[in-house]
Design a protein around this motif. Structure first.
Motif, PDB file in Angstrom:
ATOM      1  N   GLY A   8       0.806  -1.214   0.000  1.00 60.63           N
ATOM      2  CA  GLY A   8       0.000   0.000   0.000  1.00 60.63           C
ATOM      3  C   GLY A   8       0.838   1.261   0.000  1.00 60.63           C
ATOM      4  O   GLY A   8       0.312   2.368  -0.036  1.00 60.63           O
ATOM      5  N   ASP A   9       2.156   1.107   0.030  1.00 58.44           N
ATOM      6  CA  ASP A   9       3.073   2.246  -0.003  1.00 58.44           C
ATOM      7  C   ASP A   9       3.635   2.411  -1.412  1.00 58.44           C
ATOM      8  O   ASP A   9       3.913   1.419  -2.101  1.00 58.44           O
ATOM      9  CB  ASP A   9       4.236   2.050   0.967  1.00 58.44           C
ATOM     10  N   GLY A  10       3.828   3.648  -1.812  1.00 60.03           N
ATOM     11  CA  GLY A  10       4.515   3.936  -3.059  1.00 60.03           C
ATOM     12  C   GLY A  10       5.986   4.139  -2.789  1.00 60.03           C
ATOM     13  O   GLY A  10       6.373   4.663  -1.744  1.00 60.03           O
ATOM     14  N   GLY A  11       6.833   3.720  -3.725  1.00 59.09           N
ATOM     15  CA  GLY A  11       8.260   3.899  -3.492  1.00 59.09           C
ATOM     16  C   GLY A  11       9.096   3.609  -4.715  1.00 59.09           C
ATOM     17  O   GLY A  11       8.590   3.238  -5.779  1.00 59.09           O
ATOM     18  N   THR A  12      10.398   3.784  -4.539  1.00 59.34           N
ATOM     19  CA  THR A  12      11.370   3.495  -5.595  1.00 59.34           C
ATOM     20  C   THR A  12      12.536   2.731  -4.986  1.00 59.34           C
ATOM     21  O   THR A  12      12.828   2.866  -3.786  1.00 59.34           O
ATOM     22  CB  THR A  12      11.900   4.784  -6.244  1.00 59.34           C
ATOM     23  N   ILE A  13      13.206   1.925  -5.811  1.00 58.41           N
ATOM     24  CA  ILE A  13      14.367   1.162  -5.371  1.00 58.41           C
ATOM     25  C   ILE A  13      15.542   1.562  -6.254  1.00 58.41           C
ATOM     26  O   ILE A  13      15.457   1.504  -7.482  1.00 58.41           O
ATOM     27  CB  ILE A  13      14.109  -0.354  -5.481  1.00 58.41           C
ATOM     28  N   ASP A  14      16.648   1.973  -5.622  1.00 58.04           N
ATOM     29  CA  ASP A  14      17.784   2.424  -6.414  1.00 58.04           C
ATOM     30  C   ASP A  14      18.676   1.250  -6.813  1.00 58.04           C
ATOM     31  O   ASP A  14      18.391   0.080  -6.499  1.00 58.04           O
ATOM     32  CB  ASP A  14      18.583   3.511  -5.675  1.00 58.04           C
ATOM     33  N   GLY A  15      19.764   1.542  -7.507  1.00 56.53           N
ATOM     34  CA  GLY A  15      20.632   0.502  -8.034  1.00 56.53           C
ATOM     35  C   GLY A  15      21.340  -0.327  -6.982  1.00 56.53           C
ATOM     36  O   GLY A  15      21.847  -1.413  -7.275  1.00 56.53           O
ATOM     37  N   ASN A  16      21.399   0.173  -5.748  1.00 63.34           N
ATOM     38  CA  ASN A  16      22.028  -0.571  -4.658  1.00 63.34           C
ATOM     39  C   ASN A  16      21.012  -1.301  -3.786  1.00 63.34           C
ATOM     40  O   ASN A  16      21.364  -1.813  -2.723  1.00 63.34           O
ATOM     41  CB  ASN A  16      22.863   0.372  -3.786  1.00 63.34           C
ATOM     42  N   GLY A  17      19.769  -1.307  -4.246  1.00 63.27           N
ATOM     43  CA  GLY A  17      18.741  -2.038  -3.505  1.00 63.27           C
ATOM     44  C   GLY A  17      18.075  -1.248  -2.397  1.00 63.27           C
ATOM     45  O   GLY A  17      17.248  -1.803  -1.654  1.00 63.27           O
ATOM     46  N   TYR A  18      18.391   0.028  -2.266  1.00 63.52           N
ATOM     47  CA  TYR A  18      17.809   0.832  -1.191  1.00 63.52           C
ATOM     48  C   TYR A  18      16.422   1.334  -1.592  1.00 63.52           C
ATOM     49  O   TYR A  18      16.235   1.900  -2.674  1.00 63.52           O
ATOM     50  CB  TYR A  18      18.714   2.022  -0.850  1.00 63.52           C
ATOM     51  N   LEU A  19      15.487   1.124  -0.694  1.00 62.79           N
ATOM     52  CA  LEU A  19      14.100   1.540  -0.915  1.00 62.79           C
ATOM     53  C   LEU A  19      13.873   2.929  -0.344  1.00 62.79           C
ATOM     54  O   LEU A  19      14.283   3.225   0.789  1.00 62.79           O
ATOM     55  CB  LEU A  19      13.149   0.540  -0.241  1.00 62.79           C
ATOM     56  N   THR A  20      13.215   3.769  -1.114  1.00 62.08           N
ATOM     57  CA  THR A  20      12.736   5.068  -0.628  1.00 62.08           C
ATOM     58  C   THR A  20      11.217   5.059  -0.725  1.00 62.08           C
ATOM     59  O   THR A  20      10.663   4.784  -1.793  1.00 62.08           O
ATOM     60  CB  THR A  20      13.300   6.229  -1.463  1.00 62.08           C
ATOM     61  N   ILE A  21      10.557   5.319   0.389  1.00 65.02           N
ATOM     62  CA  ILE A  21       9.100   5.390   0.395  1.00 65.02           C
ATOM     63  C   ILE A  21       8.694   6.791  -0.017  1.00 65.02           C
ATOM     64  O   ILE A  21       9.098   7.781   0.604  1.00 65.02           O
ATOM     65  CB  ILE A  21       8.526   5.059   1.787  1.00 65.02           C
ATOM     66  N   SER A  22       7.903   6.869  -1.068  1.00 68.96           N
ATOM     67  CA  SER A  22       7.460   8.195  -1.523  1.00 68.96           C
ATOM     68  C   SER A  22       6.202   8.610  -0.797  1.00 68.96           C
ATOM     69  O   SER A  22       6.019   9.782  -0.482  1.00 68.96           O
ATOM     70  CB  SER A  22       7.213   8.173  -3.035  1.00 68.96           C
ATOM     71  N   ASP A  23       5.310   7.657  -0.496  1.00 69.50           N
ATOM     72  CA  ASP A  23       4.073   7.987   0.200  1.00 69.50           C
ATOM     73  C   ASP A  23       3.196   6.757   0.304  1.00 69.50           C
ATOM     74  O   ASP A  23       3.377   5.789  -0.444  1.00 69.50           O
ATOM     75  CB  ASP A  23       3.269   9.060  -0.561  1.00 69.50           C
ATOM     76  N   ARG A  24       2.244   6.794   1.246  1.00 70.15           N
ATOM     77  CA  ARG A  24       1.142   5.860   1.149  1.00 70.15           C
ATOM     78  C   ARG A  24       0.427   6.155  -0.165  1.00 70.15           C
ATOM     79  O   ARG A  24       0.299   7.316  -0.567  1.00 70.15           O
ATOM     80  CB  ARG A  24       0.145   6.043   2.305  1.00 70.15           C
ATOM     81  N   LYS A  25      -0.013   5.131  -0.841  1.00 70.04           N
ATOM     82  CA  LYS A  25      -0.668   5.346  -2.133  1.00 70.04           C
ATOM     83  C   LYS A  25      -1.812   6.335  -2.002  1.00 70.04           C
ATOM     84  O   LYS A  25      -2.031   7.187  -2.871  1.00 70.04           O
ATOM     85  CB  LYS A  25      -1.176   4.014  -2.687  1.00 70.04           C
ATOM     86  N   LYS A  26      -2.548   6.255  -0.889  1.00 70.85           N
ATOM     87  CA  LYS A  26      -3.711   7.121  -0.708  1.00 70.85           C
ATOM     88  C   LYS A  26      -3.322   8.541  -0.296  1.00 70.85           C
ATOM     89  O   LYS A  26      -4.160   9.432  -0.300  1.00 70.85           O
ATOM     90  CB  LYS A  26      -4.664   6.506   0.318  1.00 70.85           C
TER      91      LYS A  26
END
Length: 509
Positions: free
Chosen positions: A383-401
């Motif tokens: 239910g969270d939006g996010g991105t994963i960089d080339g080193n595998g690190y996740l950044t949460i951009s926001d709850r989808k809602k």
């Protein structure tokens, strides 16, 4: 050889290896008689007596036992006396309204309800087949009575943890013995816990089983200090008194400690010794800098959900970052982190974060459709939006809602909040979507100013426009005396949004 995982394994080792060591220091100031200092042998004895009492009452393996309590030794014992003997422990958020507690007790089908004395009157109308007030001697069988052995099943539900309800009715998350085992081992490994640590329970034990730390600490013989109510100065006092080395906290607790440190006399306790593990929401980068510089503590970020036991990712400073300026290191630590051992992460076409791991829930209690949706395709949908960089690190951009879609552009409320937090006058902020005839929805910032400071709406909007793309800047700012949070320190943005959307429909809400 295959030996089924059982949460009681952690206490078994504590009693066997560290039986004479103080395992728990109960909160001295509480309405129930404090249990004081208990060795791990004494804690194990109480767990056996609790299990034997459940035997006497006919509460069998698989039956649910709900407990509504602030942090206490009795709650901690119940993880082993209830869940460790095949029953299902249902730890309930003690800050919920009586009708909300009643819903959970009813929905879980709990046969027994254990209630903190402070909550007894407020929850007088909430009952179960057996209802006991913590501190009542009837909670434990007579000493010397052994409980009926349970043939462990690692896939059996150990705890039923209800979600915090940030978006809807709370759901009962079925966490198995295998889930708890996997989470505890990976948590202990990534945090580097040893028997030289001392753990302070600032995190509510009901919340995702205290992130699994009661099991980590017991298995490694770590003394556990119980703190009943959060107070920044009291946290510092306990750290000083008990030489605490580790604690877990939501960002709001971190803020309370930093505020208390401003008036603390003498050296800050725990400098170069304490590591603080933070989750719940990404804190502003300036908070991370302050933890490292003003407190001298190590800041560790983790990410997870009740449904994942909860550990999915860990972000701990690496040797490659040692020479970075504090602000640059903080910018790396603000990310959710890299996947914990045994966790696989992915991001689908919509930007939603997906996870696979042995920590993922067995299912939602009595909600097969929601379970199927959450586990669709063999991945857990966070239910969270996010991105994963080339080193595998996740950044949460926001709850989808909580993503704001203004003029067709997606805006992360977290990014805007971090920008506003960097303004010296801003103490708290929540960024939400409000209706706009022109853009569909637009950005509003709800701001709490720091004591003794001033700022205007125009000033804060201008601050953002200097640092963010124009479309990401708030179009309005509303000043508040406080922002309501739930018991785990999370802002309930759907509640903050609701008054502005009354009579209108917003996608996702």
């Amino acid at each position: 050889m295959l030996v089924p995982f059982n949460v009681s394994d952690f206490l078994y080792r504590a009693e066997t290896v560290y039986g004479g060591r103080i395992g728990i220091v109960d909160e001295p100031d509480q309405p129930a008689p404090s249990l004081g200092e208990l060795t791990y042998a004494e804690l194990a004895m109480l767990a056996r007596r609790q299990a034997a009492r459940l035997d006497e009452l006919g509460i069998a393996p698989g039956d649910r036992v709900a407990i509504v309590s602030q942090n206490s030794a009795r709650l901690l014992v119940s993880f082993f006396g209830v869940a460790g003997t095949g029953r299902v422990l249902v730890p309930v958020n003690f800050r919920l309204r009586p009708d909300e507690v009643a819903y959970i007790v009813r929905h879980s089908g709990a046969r027994m309800l254990l209630v903190d004395p402070e909550l007894d009157d407020a929850l007088a109308e909430v009952g179960a087949e057996f209802r006991l007030v913590l501190g009542d001697d009837d909670l434990y069988a007579a000493e010397g009575i052994d409980p009926t052995p349970w043939e462990a099943d690692e896939n059996a539900t150990a705890t039923l943890n209800y979600t915090s309800g940030t978006t809807a009715r709370p759901k009962g998350v079925q966490i198995t013995h295998r889930n708890i085992w996997t989470n505890a081992l990976t948590m202990g490994l990534h945090l580097g816990v040893t028997d030289r640590d001392v753990y302070l329970h600032t995190l509510p034990m009901f919340h995702a089983n205290g992130w699994g730390m009661p099991f980590v600490a017991a298995g490694l013989g770590v003394p556990q200090i119980v703190l009943r109510k959060i107070d920044g100065a009291e946290i510092l006092r306990r750290i000083e008194q008990h030489r605490v080395t580790c604690l877990c906290a939501a960002p709001a607790v971190v803020a309370a400690v930093l505020e208390a440190a401003n008036t603390w006399e003498g050296d800050i306790p725990g400098r170069d010794r304490v590591r603080i593990v933070v989750a719940g929401a990404p804190p502003p980068t300036k908070t991370i800098v302050r933890v490292e510089q003003e407190l001298g503590w190590e800041f560790i970020q983790i990410y997870g959900l009740t449904e994942t036991s909860p550990l999915l990712t860990v972000n701990r400073s690496r040797s490659e970052w040692d020479d970075l300026p504090p602000e640059d290191r903080a910018a790396k630590l603000v990310r959710a982190g890299a996947p914990a051992i045994g966790v696989q992460l992915n991001v689908d076409a919509t930007g939603e974060v997906l996870a696979r791991s042995n920590v993922v829930l067995d299912g939602y209690w009595k909600q097969p459709e929601e379970t199927a949706e959450a586990l669709d395709g063999g991945w857990f949908h966070t239910g969270d939006g996010g991105t994963i960089d080339g080193n595998g690190y996740l950044t949460i951009s926001d709850r989808k809602k909580d993503v704001i879609i203004t003029g067709g552009e997606n805006v992360s409320s977290i990014e805007v909040e971090d920008c506003l937090f960097s303004h010296p006058a801003v103490a708290e902020v929540a960024v939400i979507a409000v209706p706009s005839e022109k853009w569909g929805e637009t950005i509003k910032a709800l701001v709490v100013l720091a004591p003794g400071t001033q700022a205007t709406e125009a000033e804060l909007i201008g601050w953002c426009k200097e640092r963010l793309a124009g479309y990401k800047s708030p179009t309005s700012v509303e000043f508040r005396a406080a922002l309501a949070r739930n018991a785990t320190g999370k802002l309930q943005k759907f509640k903050l949004r609701a008054p502005y959307w009354e009579g209108r429909e917003r996608d996702g809400d």
